[in-house]
Scaffold this active site. Structure first.
Site, mmCIF file in Angstrom:
data_model
loop_
_atom_site.group_PDB
_atom_site.id
_atom_site.type_symbol
_atom_site.label_atom_id
_atom_site.label_comp_id
_atom_site.label_asym_id
_atom_site.label_seq_id
_atom_site.Cartn_x
_atom_site.Cartn_y
_atom_site.Cartn_z
ATOM 1 N N LYS A 24 11.816 4.342 -34.976
ATOM 2 C CA LYS A 24 12.427 3.050 -34.640
ATOM 3 C C LYS A 24 13.651 2.883 -35.522
ATOM 4 C CE LYS A 24 11.921 0.339 -37.504
ATOM 5 N NZ LYS A 24 11.747 -0.526 -38.679
ATOM 6 N N ASP B 145 5.775 -4.112 -36.619
ATOM 7 C CA ASP B 145 6.630 -3.198 -35.852
ATOM 8 C C ASP B 145 5.874 -2.482 -34.731
ATOM 9 O OD1 ASP B 145 8.855 -3.740 -37.340
ATOM 10 O OD2 ASP B 145 8.747 -1.931 -38.580
HETATM 11 O O1 C5P Z 1 4.433 -4.571 -41.116
HETATM 12 P P1 C5P Z 1 4.387 -3.700 -42.348
HETATM 13 O O2 C5P Z 1 3.009 -3.285 -42.706
HETATM 14 O O3 C5P Z 1 5.359 -2.586 -42.322
HETATM 15 O O4 C5P Z 1 4.893 -4.640 -43.534
HETATM 16 C C1 C5P Z 1 4.757 -4.281 -44.876
HETATM 17 C C2 C5P Z 1 5.074 -5.479 -45.764
HETATM 18 O O5 C5P Z 1 6.447 -5.830 -45.611
HETATM 19 C C3 C5P Z 1 4.324 -6.737 -45.459
HETATM 20 O O6 C5P Z 1 3.096 -6.773 -46.118
HETATM 21 C C4 C5P Z 1 5.271 -7.809 -45.999
HETATM 22 O O7 C5P Z 1 5.170 -7.892 -47.396
HETATM 23 C C5 C5P Z 1 6.625 -7.225 -45.683
HETATM 24 N N1 C5P Z 1 7.148 -7.709 -44.384
HETATM 25 C C6 C5P Z 1 7.674 -8.990 -44.315
HETATM 26 N N2 C5P Z 1 8.155 -9.455 -43.119
HETATM 27 C C7 C5P Z 1 8.166 -8.655 -42.029
HETATM 28 C C8 C5P Z 1 7.657 -7.342 -42.084
HETATM 29 C C9 C5P Z 1 7.144 -6.896 -43.297
HETATM 30 O O8 C5P Z 1 7.689 -9.728 -45.299
HETATM 31 N N3 C5P Z 1 8.673 -9.128 -40.880
#
Ligand code: C5P
Length: 292
Positions: free
Chosen positions: A17, A146
Site C-alpha cells: 500500500k 489499513d
Molecule cells: O493500524 P496499525 O496497527 O498499523 O497501527 C499501529 C499504531 O499506529 C496504532 O496502535 C496507533 O498507535 C497508531 N495509529 C494511529 N492512527 C492511525 C493508525 C495507526 O494513531 N490511523
C-alpha cells in the site's frame, strides 16, 4: 448432494500500500489519528497461498521471512484474520495450510502486515466458500486501520482512520519506485512525534487523472508523517535526496509512517532504470519498481 469439490490451492497477492498523499486531520476519542489519504497498490508485494488441511497452520518463507523471526506465528495478523473469518462464518474447527511468501520489508510504511491479513481474508473466503464483501470489510476493520483498504487493493481516498473508502479514478500509466533503507520505524512513535495533529484535509481529487494532473495534485498535498519520521530516522532524508536528484523521478515522497519512500517516473521502464541505479549504489537498500 453435490460432488465433493476437489481440494484446491488458492493464491492471493498481498500488494504494498503506497500513501501517495497523507494528511493527519484529527484524533479519535481512542487516540487513533484521523487521516485523509490517497492510496495506490502497485504490483509489488507478498503472496499468500492457502490449501485445504485439518487445522490451521502458517509458515512464512521468502526473502523477508527472517524479519518476522521474533514474531510468534500465532500472533501473526494472517492467523488472526483466519480465525476472525472462521468465527464469523461459524466454522468451529477451521482448516487451512497457509504459506506466506514474505517479500516486503516489515514495519516500513507500505502496509505489509495489513496486506497479508487482507490476502488471508480473500484467500480463505475463496477456500471456505463464504463471506460477502461487506462482511470481509467489517472483519478487516477489526484487524487494523489499513486492512480494509488492502482488502480492496484498489486506488482509493481513505478517511476516518483509514476505513472510509472512496474509489479513485484510474491512475495514469506512470511507473513507481519503492525504496526502503532497512530501518524499521514504529508507527506509534511517528504519530507521537507529530507536532500538529489537525491539519487541513486533502483537496478533492479530480474526476479523472492524467499524469500532469496527478503530479499537480500531489504537489498541493503532503505526507504529514514525513517530518516526524525523518526526525526519528534521518536516513529517510537521504533516500528522498537520492530520488529527488534523479532526473527520471517526477515526484518523491515517503509512504505511511516510513521508512519506505516512493518516486513516480514517466513509465514503468523509467522506474525500473531508477530502481537499478539506486540498487547499484545502495546495495543494502530494498528497492522495487512497478507500474503505478
Ligand atoms: O493500524 P496499525 O496497527 O498499523 O497501527 C499501529 C499504531 O499506529 C496504532 O496502535 C496507533 O498507535 C497508531 N495509529 C494511529 N492512527 C492511525 C493508525 C495507526 O494513531 N490511523
Amino acid at each position: 448432494m453435490s460432488d465433493v469439490a476437489a481440494p484446491r490451492v488458492v493464491e492471493e497477492e498481498a500488494r504494498a500500500k503506497v500513501n501517495l498523499a497523507l494528511h493527519v486531520v484529527g484524533r479519535r476519542a481512542d487516540g487513533y489519528h484521523l487521516l485523509d489519504t490517497l492510496v495506490a497498490f502497485p504490483a509489488v508485494g507478498d503472496r499468500l497461498i492457502a490449501a485445504p488441511a485439518d487445522g490451521l497452520t502458517l509458515t512464512v518463507d521468502g526473502p523477508r521471512a527472517g524479519a518476522l523471526g521474533d514474531c510468534a506465528p500465532e500472533d501473526n495478523l494472517v492467523l488472526r484474520a483466519a480465525r476472525a473469518l472462521a468465527r464469523s462464518i461459524g466454522i468451529a474447527a477451521p482448516g487451512a495450510c497457509l504459506r506466506l511468501d514474505k517479500r516486503l520489508p516489515v514495519a516500513s510504511g507500505i502496509g505489509g502486515g495489513s496486506a497479508d491479513a487482507a490476502a488471508a481474508l480473500r484467500a480463505l473466503s475463496r477456500l471456505w466458500g463464504v463471506a460477502s464483501e461487506a462482511e470481509l470489510a467489517r472483519l478487516a476493520e477489526g484487524l487494523g486501520a489499513d486492512v480494509p483498504m488492502c482488502v480492496a487493493s484498489r486506488p482509493a481516498r481513505a478517511r476516518g482512520v483509514g476505513e472510509r473508502l472512496d474509489p479513485l479514478p484510474a491512475l495514469p500509466p506512470l511507473g513507481i519506485v519503492l525504496v526502503n533503507p532497512g530501518v524499521a520505524v514504529a508507527t506509534p512513535a511517528v504519530f507521537r512525534a507529530l507536532a500538529v495533529k489537525d491539519n487541513p484535509p486533502l483537496p478533492d481529487p479530480p474526476g479523472r487523472f492524467d499524469a500532469a494532473g496527478l503530479l499537480a495534485y500531489l504537489a498541493a498535498t503532503r505526507n504529514d508523517l514525513e517530518a516526524p519520521a525523518v526526525a526519528l530516522a534521518p536516513v529517510i532524508a537521504a533516500v528522498l535526496a537520492v530520488l529527488r536528484t534523479d532526473d527520471r523521478c517526477l515526484f518523491a515522497r515517503m509512504s505511511g509512517s516510513g521508512a519506505t519512500c516512493f518516486a513516480l517516473a514517466e513509465s514503468e521502464t523509467a522506474a525500473a532504470e531508477v530502481a537499478a541505479a539506486v540498487s547499484a549504489v545502495h546495495r543494502d537498500w530494498w528497492v522495487a519498481s512497478a507500474a503505478l
